[in-house]
Design a protein around this motif. Structure first.
Motif, short mmCIF file in Angstrom:
data_model
loop_
_atom_site.label_atom_id
_atom_site.label_comp_id
_atom_site.label_asym_id
_atom_site.label_seq_id
_atom_site.Cartn_x
_atom_site.Cartn_y
_atom_site.Cartn_z
N HIS A 253 0.85 -1.19 0.00
CA HIS A 253 0.00 0.00 0.00
C HIS A 253 0.89 1.26 0.00
O HIS A 253 1.83 1.32 0.79
CB HIS A 253 -0.92 0.00 1.23
CG HIS A 253 -2.05 0.96 1.10
ND1 HIS A 253 -1.89 2.32 1.21
CD2 HIS A 253 -3.37 0.74 0.83
CE1 HIS A 253 -3.07 2.90 1.02
NE2 HIS A 253 -3.98 1.96 0.79
N CYS A 286 -10.80 6.20 -2.85
CA CYS A 286 -9.84 5.66 -1.87
C CYS A 286 -9.59 6.75 -0.84
O CYS A 286 -9.29 7.90 -1.20
CB CYS A 286 -8.54 5.30 -2.57
SG CYS A 286 -7.17 5.07 -1.43
N CYS A 292 -1.92 10.48 -1.97
CA CYS A 292 -1.21 9.30 -2.48
C CYS A 292 -0.13 9.66 -3.50
O CYS A 292 -0.41 10.28 -4.53
CB CYS A 292 -2.22 8.35 -3.11
SG CYS A 292 -1.42 6.92 -3.86
N ILE A 294 1.45 7.63 -5.42
CA ILE A 294 1.33 6.83 -6.65
C ILE A 294 0.32 7.50 -7.60
O ILE A 294 0.54 7.58 -8.81
CB ILE A 294 0.88 5.38 -6.31
CG1 ILE A 294 1.96 4.67 -5.49
CG2 ILE A 294 0.52 4.58 -7.55
CD1 ILE A 294 3.24 4.36 -6.24
N ALA A 300 -0.73 5.62 -11.16
CA ALA A 300 -2.07 5.01 -11.08
C ALA A 300 -2.81 5.21 -12.41
O ALA A 300 -3.51 4.31 -12.88
CB ALA A 300 -2.85 5.63 -9.93
N CYS A 309 -9.43 5.28 -8.08
CA CYS A 309 -8.81 5.88 -6.90
C CYS A 309 -9.62 7.08 -6.41
O CYS A 309 -9.82 7.24 -5.21
CB CYS A 309 -7.40 6.39 -7.22
SG CYS A 309 -6.22 5.09 -7.57
S1 SF4 Z 1 -5.17 6.46 -4.36
FE1 SF4 Z 1 -5.16 4.62 -5.66
S2 SF4 Z 1 -3.01 4.03 -5.76
FE2 SF4 Z 1 -3.22 5.43 -4.04
S3 SF4 Z 1 -3.58 4.13 -2.25
FE3 SF4 Z 1 -5.56 4.70 -3.03
S4 SF4 Z 1 -6.14 3.04 -4.41
FE4 SF4 Z 1 -3.93 2.87 -4.06
#
Ligand code: SF4
Ligand SMILES: Nc1ncnc2c1ncn2[C@@H]1O[C@H](COP(=O)(O)OP(=O)(O)OP(=O)(O)O)[C@@H](O)[C@H]1O
Ligand SMILES: [Mg+2]
Length: 334
Positions: A253, A286, A292, A294, A300, A309
């Motif tokens: 994660h 998310c 995040c 990423i 992503a 996300c």
């Molecule tokens: S934003 Fe997307 S890539 Fe980042 S932790 Fe959440 S699900 Fe994972």
């Protein structure tokens, strides 16, 4: 697979569940707003298993721990001990507290400065009307490594070192012969050398008495040294969990990766941007997406998950022992 990992996996998969949170939610009202401090947690602690709960300040660790202890009532979901849903009648809770004991860190006031060591350790035994009080206190001090025990009976907290005080707190918990210890930041205020001693004590108690423990900590190094399994919490949810070596050597994660990156041996530091977590405003999609790395880096989007996300809430992780992460990118690319 390494030896430690095999051992941790075996512990996680073969021991029966003793203490469990099922779809647990705990809300507070905070200045007219709803704070979802625990927002859907499944977590199982096996008999004789040590689980570390990690995450930054305010993510809900203490609230989860207090709810597991029956000190806080869930808004929804349940706590189960030994297969039974927790009963919140005062009689049932009193009995439950013999089995599942809280260990707070000292010196945050868990020891009364006017009580001797004997009185501090005898308190629980008195509340529960245990016979042979002196024998109970002697045995608890000895198990907590304060020997010879009677030499500590009449001492006051200020006459003890930090490590000795923490041992008295642990002895107070052990006096009731619990099956589970819930330790909230048990060594946060101790020097590094003493910290090692207290951790060794917790491991010895598991080996000698088969105790289970949930250890709440900011400190990933501590989790590494003590736990079979680790659960990483972010904004009221567990976002990654699994055998400690697997999660901490190969975190999947992005939040766990960012937490790990502050360790001195980490090759690259991930600086989290965006607002610090606020449980009165849990974002959609998310819950980590606004911070995040990423998602921010475009990775992503390259993997085709960026829309998910931002807009699709992730399912709550089940309480399995295997490694798992609540992340579209991690689950898409590994
Ligand atoms: S934003 Fe997307 S890539 Fe980042 S932790 Fe959440 S699900 Fe994972
Ligand atoms: N009794 C309460 N009333 C209102 N809000 C609360 C209460 N207890 C906790 N909270 C809020 O719930 C959230 C989670 O708090 P909690 O103490 O569980 O976090 P934590 O992970 O233990 O943090 P720390 O690492 O700083 O100890 C925080 O935003 C906190 O302000
Ligand atoms: Mg806390």
């Amino acid at each position: 697979m390494t030896e430690t990992q095999t051992a941790a996996d075996a512990v996680a998969t073969t021991r029966p569940t003793l203490l469990e949170a099922r779809d647990l939610h705990v809300e507070f009202s905070s200045r007219g707003r709803r704070a979802r401090a625990v927002d859907g947690v499944n977590l199982a602690i096996g008999a004789g298993e040590i689980v570390a709960l990690v995450g930054e300040s305010g993510c809900g660790k203490t609230t989860l721990a207090r709810t597991l202890l029956g000190l806080e009532r869930p808004t929804s979901g349940e706590v189960r001990y030994d297969g039974d849903v927790l009963n919140y009648s005062s009689k049932a809770l009193k009995e439950y507290r013999r089995q599942v004991q809280l260990v707070l860190q000292d010196p945050t006031g868990s020891l009364n400065p006017r009580h001797t060591v004997y009185e501090a350790v005898a308190e629980g035994a008195r509340i529960h009307g245990l016979p042979d009080e002196q024998e109970v206190v002697t045995s608890a001090l000895s198990r907590a490594g304060l020997r010879p025990p009677d030499r500590f009976f009449l001492r006051y907290p200020h006459e003890l070192s930090g490590g000795q005080r923490q041992r008295v707190v642990i002895a107070g918990a052990l006096a009731l012969d619990p099956k589970v210890l819930i330790a909230d930041e048990p060594v946060a205020s101790l020097d590094a050398s003493v910290r090692g001693e207290i951790l060794a004590l917790l491991l010895k108690l598991r080996a000698d008495l088969g105790l289970s423990a949930l250890v709440v900590t900011h400190d990933l190094g501590l989790a590494w040294n003590i736990a079979d399994r680790v659960a990483v919490m972010y904004l009221g949810r567990i976002v990654e969990s699994g055998p400690v070596e697997q999660v901490l050597t190969a975190p999947r994660h992005p939040y766990t990766q960012a937490l790990m990156s502050v360790l001195p041996e980490s090759p690259e530091r991930v600086v989290l941007t965006g607002e610090p977590p606020d449980p009165t405003r849990i974002p959609g999609g998310c819950r980590f997406h606004a911070r995040c790395q990423i998602l921010a880096s475009g990775k992503a989007a390259e993997a085709g998950v960026a829309d998910h996300c931002r807009t699709n809430p992730l399912p709550i992780l089940p309480s399995t022992a295997d490694a798992q992460a609540a992340c579209y990118y991690a689950n898409n690319t590994t």
